[in-house]
Motif scaffolding. Structure first.
Motif, PDB file in Angstrom:
ATOM      1  N   GLY A 245      -4.429  -5.961   4.335  1.00 22.08           N
ATOM      2  CA  GLY A 245      -4.863  -4.728   4.974  1.00 22.08           C
ATOM      3  C   GLY A 245      -5.905  -4.000   4.154  1.00 22.08           C
ATOM      4  O   GLY A 245      -6.689  -3.231   4.668  1.00 22.08           O
ATOM      5  N   ILE A 246      -5.892  -4.284   2.851  1.00 25.98           N
ATOM      6  CA  ILE A 246      -6.822  -3.602   1.950  1.00 25.98           C
ATOM      7  C   ILE A 246      -7.802  -4.635   1.420  1.00 25.98           C
ATOM      8  O   ILE A 246      -7.408  -5.691   0.961  1.00 25.98           O
ATOM      9  CB  ILE A 246      -6.063  -2.966   0.771  1.00 25.98           C
ATOM     10  N   LYS A 247      -9.063  -4.314   1.526  1.00 27.56           N
ATOM     11  CA  LYS A 247     -10.093  -5.190   0.996  1.00 27.56           C
ATOM     12  C   LYS A 247     -10.506  -4.666  -0.367  1.00 27.56           C
ATOM     13  O   LYS A 247     -10.888  -3.522  -0.499  1.00 27.56           O
ATOM     14  CB  LYS A 247     -11.291  -5.185   1.958  1.00 27.56           C
TER      15      LYS A 247
ATOM     16  N   MET B 199     -12.473   7.532  11.233  1.00 34.28           N
ATOM     17  CA  MET B 199     -12.995   7.258   9.888  1.00 34.28           C
ATOM     18  C   MET B 199     -12.824   5.794   9.526  1.00 34.28           C
ATOM     19  O   MET B 199     -11.777   5.201   9.776  1.00 34.28           O
ATOM     20  CB  MET B 199     -12.261   8.143   8.878  1.00 34.28           C
TER      21      MET B 199
ATOM     22  N   PHE C  16     -12.710   3.347   6.294  1.00 32.96           N
ATOM     23  CA  PHE C  16     -12.523   3.451   4.849  1.00 32.96           C
ATOM     24  C   PHE C  16     -13.212   2.292   4.128  1.00 32.96           C
ATOM     25  O   PHE C  16     -13.396   1.219   4.691  1.00 32.96           O
ATOM     26  CB  PHE C  16     -11.034   3.445   4.508  1.00 32.96           C
TER      27      PHE C  16
ATOM     28  N   ASP D  85     -12.006   0.415   1.837  1.00 35.97           N
ATOM     29  CA  ASP D  85     -11.129  -0.761   1.746  1.00 35.97           C
ATOM     30  C   ASP D  85     -10.520  -1.105   3.113  1.00 35.97           C
ATOM     31  O   ASP D  85      -9.570  -1.874   3.179  1.00 35.97           O
ATOM     32  CB  ASP D  85     -10.056  -0.550   0.687  1.00 35.97           C
ATOM     33  N   TYR D  86     -11.033  -0.495   4.184  1.00 33.89           N
ATOM     34  CA  TYR D  86     -10.609  -0.708   5.578  1.00 33.89           C
ATOM     35  C   TYR D  86      -9.238  -0.130   5.877  1.00 33.89           C
ATOM     36  O   TYR D  86      -9.024   0.437   6.938  1.00 33.89           O
ATOM     37  CB  TYR D  86     -10.618  -2.189   5.986  1.00 33.89           C
ATOM     38  N   ALA D  87      -8.270  -0.287   4.942  1.00 34.76           N
ATOM     39  CA  ALA D  87      -6.936   0.290   5.124  1.00 34.76           C
ATOM     40  C   ALA D  87      -6.337  -0.068   6.476  1.00 34.76           C
ATOM     41  O   ALA D  87      -5.785   0.779   7.167  1.00 34.76           O
ATOM     42  CB  ALA D  87      -6.986   1.808   4.932  1.00 34.76           C
ATOM     43  N   LEU D  88      -6.447  -1.334   6.866  1.00 32.92           N
ATOM     44  CA  LEU D  88      -5.751  -1.785   8.082  1.00 32.92           C
ATOM     45  C   LEU D  88      -4.272  -1.882   7.753  1.00 32.92           C
ATOM     46  O   LEU D  88      -3.899  -2.246   6.639  1.00 32.92           O
ATOM     47  CB  LEU D  88      -6.284  -3.153   8.513  1.00 32.92           C
ATOM     48  N   PHE D  89      -3.434  -1.576   8.744  1.00 39.50           N
ATOM     49  CA  PHE D  89      -1.992  -1.596   8.497  1.00 39.50           C
ATOM     50  C   PHE D  89      -1.514  -3.045   8.492  1.00 39.50           C
ATOM     51  O   PHE D  89      -1.585  -3.723   9.509  1.00 39.50           O
ATOM     52  CB  PHE D  89      -1.272  -0.770   9.556  1.00 39.50           C
TER      53      PHE D  89
ATOM     54  N   PRO E 185      -3.923  -8.430   9.843  1.00 42.42           N
ATOM     55  CA  PRO E 185      -5.107  -8.237   8.999  1.00 42.42           C
ATOM     56  C   PRO E 185      -5.278  -9.310   7.921  1.00 42.42           C
ATOM     57  O   PRO E 185      -6.403  -9.687   7.602  1.00 42.42           O
ATOM     58  CB  PRO E 185      -4.855  -6.871   8.365  1.00 42.42           C
TER      59      PRO E 185
ATOM     60  N   GLY F  29     -13.147 -10.948   6.025  1.00 43.14           N
ATOM     61  CA  GLY F  29     -13.593  -9.615   5.619  1.00 43.14           C
ATOM     62  C   GLY F  29     -14.452  -8.935   6.677  1.00 43.14           C
ATOM     63  O   GLY F  29     -14.273  -7.758   6.967  1.00 43.14           O
TER      64      GLY F  29
ATOM     65  N   GLN G 203     -12.235  -7.877   9.478  1.00 38.24           N
ATOM     66  CA  GLN G 203     -11.446  -6.701   9.101  1.00 38.24           C
ATOM     67  C   GLN G 203     -12.299  -5.443   9.224  1.00 38.24           C
ATOM     68  O   GLN G 203     -11.836  -4.409   9.694  1.00 38.24           O
ATOM     69  CB  GLN G 203     -10.958  -6.828   7.651  1.00 38.24           C
TER      70      GLN G 203
ATOM     71  N   ARG H 267     -10.821   0.721  15.265  1.00 41.96           N
ATOM     72  CA  ARG H 267      -9.749   1.720  15.184  1.00 41.96           C
ATOM     73  C   ARG H 267     -10.329   3.131  15.088  1.00 41.96           C
ATOM     74  O   ARG H 267      -9.724   4.095  15.558  1.00 41.96           O
ATOM     75  CB  ARG H 267      -8.868   1.434  13.954  1.00 41.96           C
TER      76      ARG H 267
ATOM     77  N   ASN I 295     -17.865  -3.814   0.554  1.00 42.93           N
ATOM     78  CA  ASN I 295     -17.007  -4.954   0.241  1.00 42.93           C
ATOM     79  C   ASN I 295     -17.432  -6.249   0.931  1.00 42.93           C
ATOM     80  O   ASN I 295     -16.726  -7.245   0.859  1.00 42.93           O
ATOM     81  CB  ASN I 295     -15.551  -4.643   0.606  1.00 42.93           C
TER      82      ASN I 295
END
Lengths: 276, 359
Positions: A273-275, B79, B81, B83-87, B131, B136, B139, B146, B163
């Motif tokens: 979930g975090i890149k 927004m 992010f 680092d994408y912050a996908l759940f 995810p 990348g 994502q 989203r 990234n």
């Protein structure tokens, strides 16, 4: 020459490993074989003649059966739920809220609990539980175990929560979630592997705990398995090996089952979930 | 659809001032880049618009609403992010649909809308994955999906491309710009990559040490940098800057002297003996130029052929000056040489680092 030395080296390595492994494996193998023998023996051998009569005698002991399948379960599961819930909430707050001195608090908790718990604190704990009127209750045992395990559980959980990037929660908030919705939908599922670790760890600790229930409980009907195993000792105080091993084998099964269940259901970690 | 207005916003973290008395107005449908080095306050600015940070003082408006104290969920923003912050525990479909879920949209309807957005972003074949199972670039698109699915008034982007690898980044850049034009939603985009800001923004706000140094269309900021900081930050390679002394109607340095005559009007009010900075873009520098009045002697330091162009760096009076030369064959110059430029391409920065503009 080089080849010979290499082969001899590997050989020595495998022999040493095998001896080492055997030292640890033998008691476990003995525990699996011994309950099925008609006669007690202290050497590892296939049971001959093979019999299930020891388990018959164990199941005839209603005190021990109730201890294992009722009292131990109540105390271990009760403590597990309480510790996991409290540790998760406390760790989350300690990790996320800007509290001054929260690191000192976390480390202090662990240090304090590792110094104070155990036999040294048994007298004040007994008095405390006595004055609360919780002597000879499951609740008394659960509370004392919870108090003893919670600091380390908070510490483990906090480490876990700290490792989770805040942007998960921030993206949920920006997406429109309320703080509670964010906790329920995002934070809780993500820290669940950590909760499982703490839960199993708590369960195993209570499951094997002897001193606390031994001191705080009076009625035989409330004793857990760790205490009840003494009902398979002779009046002279020597264990009846066939029966104690049969009971001990049964005693290990719930822990094994719990571990396998958690590993099957939740024993995976989330990635991606975090890149970074 | 809305304006975003900052009125004298200051944000302090303890004794550190991250954003210092910043005011601006971003127009409806505009694409604005906040550009600056790390620690300049651009991300803090974005997080204050999102409601993830509270300003120490000042007011923030989205549309006509004062949202200074509003919670993130009351601001109607989307927004993306860094680092994408996908759940990680949700499928792509559930990730995209999450803003609809918290708004109480039923499951069938929100999955239909998530599917629609995913189709627009060409990720509709991934909806059932998680995810961790997608690339990348995918994502990144999911996090964009989203952010747009609930049709917010403002989009916020926090270095969303940093990234991705170089090739994907160029692709995603065009894609985001196209998407923003198509949707026409006010967008604020934080980056430290000047090329990204130049390529995407309607207007660029260059930030340094908590303040906006210059705010304008990219080409204006590029052609008329307000300060040496902006001149040095935009362009790759950036503008060449040479320290000189202003004396007797000329710019003087250890190894050269240039007639300041054409700049007399701009230099009015500058005291003789002042330390000034001359700036010239690499693409405006020529090699050689024998007999040219605007000529500075130097020594070849490095030659870098890049294919369609070459960079030649000269050492001049202790500083390095880079020339960007177009043409297929890299120059073969070595040793002592000189470079020249047209005075109309020369920028003069005052003792305080501000550009002296023609009056």
């Amino acid at each position: 020459m080089k080849v010979v030395r290499h082969v001899l080296g590997r050989l020595a390595f495998y022999v040493a490993s095998a001896v080492f492994a055997a030292v640890f494996a033998l008691p476990l193998v003995w525990l699996v074989f011994a309950p099925f023998g008609a006669k007690a023996r202290l050497s590892v051998a296939l049971p001959d003649p093979f019999t299930l009569s020891n388990f018959g005698k164990v199941f005839a002991n209603t005190f021990a059966v109730r201890a294992l399948f009722q009292n131990s379960i109540i105390q271990a599961v009760g403590t597990m739920l309480l510790v996991t819930l409290l540790a998760t909430l406390a760790a989350y707050a300690l990790s996320r809220a800007p509290i001054r001195g929260r690191d000192a608090l976390s480390y202090g908790l662990v240090l304090f609990s590792s110094i104070v718990t155990g036999t040294a604190a048994m007298v004040p704990i007994f008095l405390l539980i006595f004055n609360m009127g919780l002597i000879d209750t499951h609740m008394g045992v659960i509370l004392v175990f919870t108090g003893g395990l919670l600091p380390a559980a908070i510490f483990i959980m906090r480490d876990f929560v700290d490792s989770i990037p805040r942007s998960y929660e921030e993206s949920a908030l920006v997406a429109g979630a309320s703080p509670w919705g964010m906790f329920r939908d995002i934070a809780l599922p993500i820290v669940r592997p950590g909760m499982m670790v703490v839960g199993v760890w708590t369960f195993v600790n209570v499951w094997g705990g002897f001193l606390v229930p031994f001191i705080l409980l009076r009625s035989p009907t409330k004793m857990p398995a760790a205490v009840a195993i003494y009902s398979f000792y002779t009046e002279g105080g020597t264990p009846i090996i066939t029966l104690t091993t049969a009971y001990a084998l049964l005693y290990t099964l719930p822990v094994l089952a719990l571990y396998l269940f958690v590993n099957w259901k939740y024993g995976f970690r989330f990635f991606g979930g975090i890149k970074s | 659809m809305a304006n975003v207005t900052f009125r004298s916003i200051t944000k302090q973290f303890g004794n550190f001032t991250a954003v210092n008395d910043v005011s601006f107005e971003i127009h409806d449908g505009e694409f604005v880049c906040l550009l600056g080095p790390s620690g300049c306050g651009k991300t803090t600015t974005l997080r204050m618009i999102a409601g993830l940070e509270q300003p120490t003082s000042g007011r923030i408006l989205i549309g006509q609403d004062d949202v200074t104290e509003a919670k993130p969920k009351e601001r109607d923003i989307g927004m993306v992010f860094q680092d994408y912050a996908l759940f990680p525990h949700m499928t792509i479909a559930d990730n995209i649909a999450y803003p609809l879920k918290v708004r109480g949209v039923g499951q069938a309807e929100r999955h239909r809308r998530a599917g629609e957005v995913a189709k627009n972003l060409s990720i509709d074949q991934l909806l059932e994955r998680r995810p961790g199972q997608i690339s990348g670039g995918q994502q990144q698109r999911t996090s964009v999906a989203r952010a747009v699915v609930h049709k917010p008034r403002v989009y916020l982007f926090d270095e969303p491309l940093s990234n991705l690898d170089a090739k994907l980044r160029l692709e995603a850049r065009s894609f985001l710009k196209h998407l923003q034009r198509e949707l026409g939603v006010t967008s604020i985009y934080v980056t430290h990559d000047q090329a990204e800001a130049m390529a995407m923004a309607d207007r660029v706000a260059v930030m340094d040490r908590g303040q906006i140094v210059q705010f304008g269309p990219p080409l204006t900021v590029y052609r008329e940098p307000a300060t040496t900081f902006v001149a040095n930050f935009l362009g790759s390679p950036p503008m060449n800057l040479l320290p000189v002394r202003y004396e007797g109607g000329a710019f003087k340095a250890a190894t050269f002297e240039l007639d300041a005559g054409p700049f007399a009007e701009r230099l009015r009010g500058i005291a003789a003996g002042s330390q000034l900075t001359l700036g010239v873009r690499p693409e405006h520098v020529r090699m050689g130029g024998a007999g040219d009045a605007w000529r500075i002697p130097g020594e070849v330091y490095a030659v870098e052929p890049l294919g369609p162009e070459s960079l030649v760096t000269l050492r001049v009076a202790g500083a390095l000056v880079t020339a960007r030369l177009f043409g297929d064959d890299p120059p073969t110059a070595t040793g002592a040489t000189s470079f020249a430029f047209d005075p109309s391409n020369l920028h003069v920065f005052g003792p305080d680092g501000r550009r002296l503009a023609a009056r």
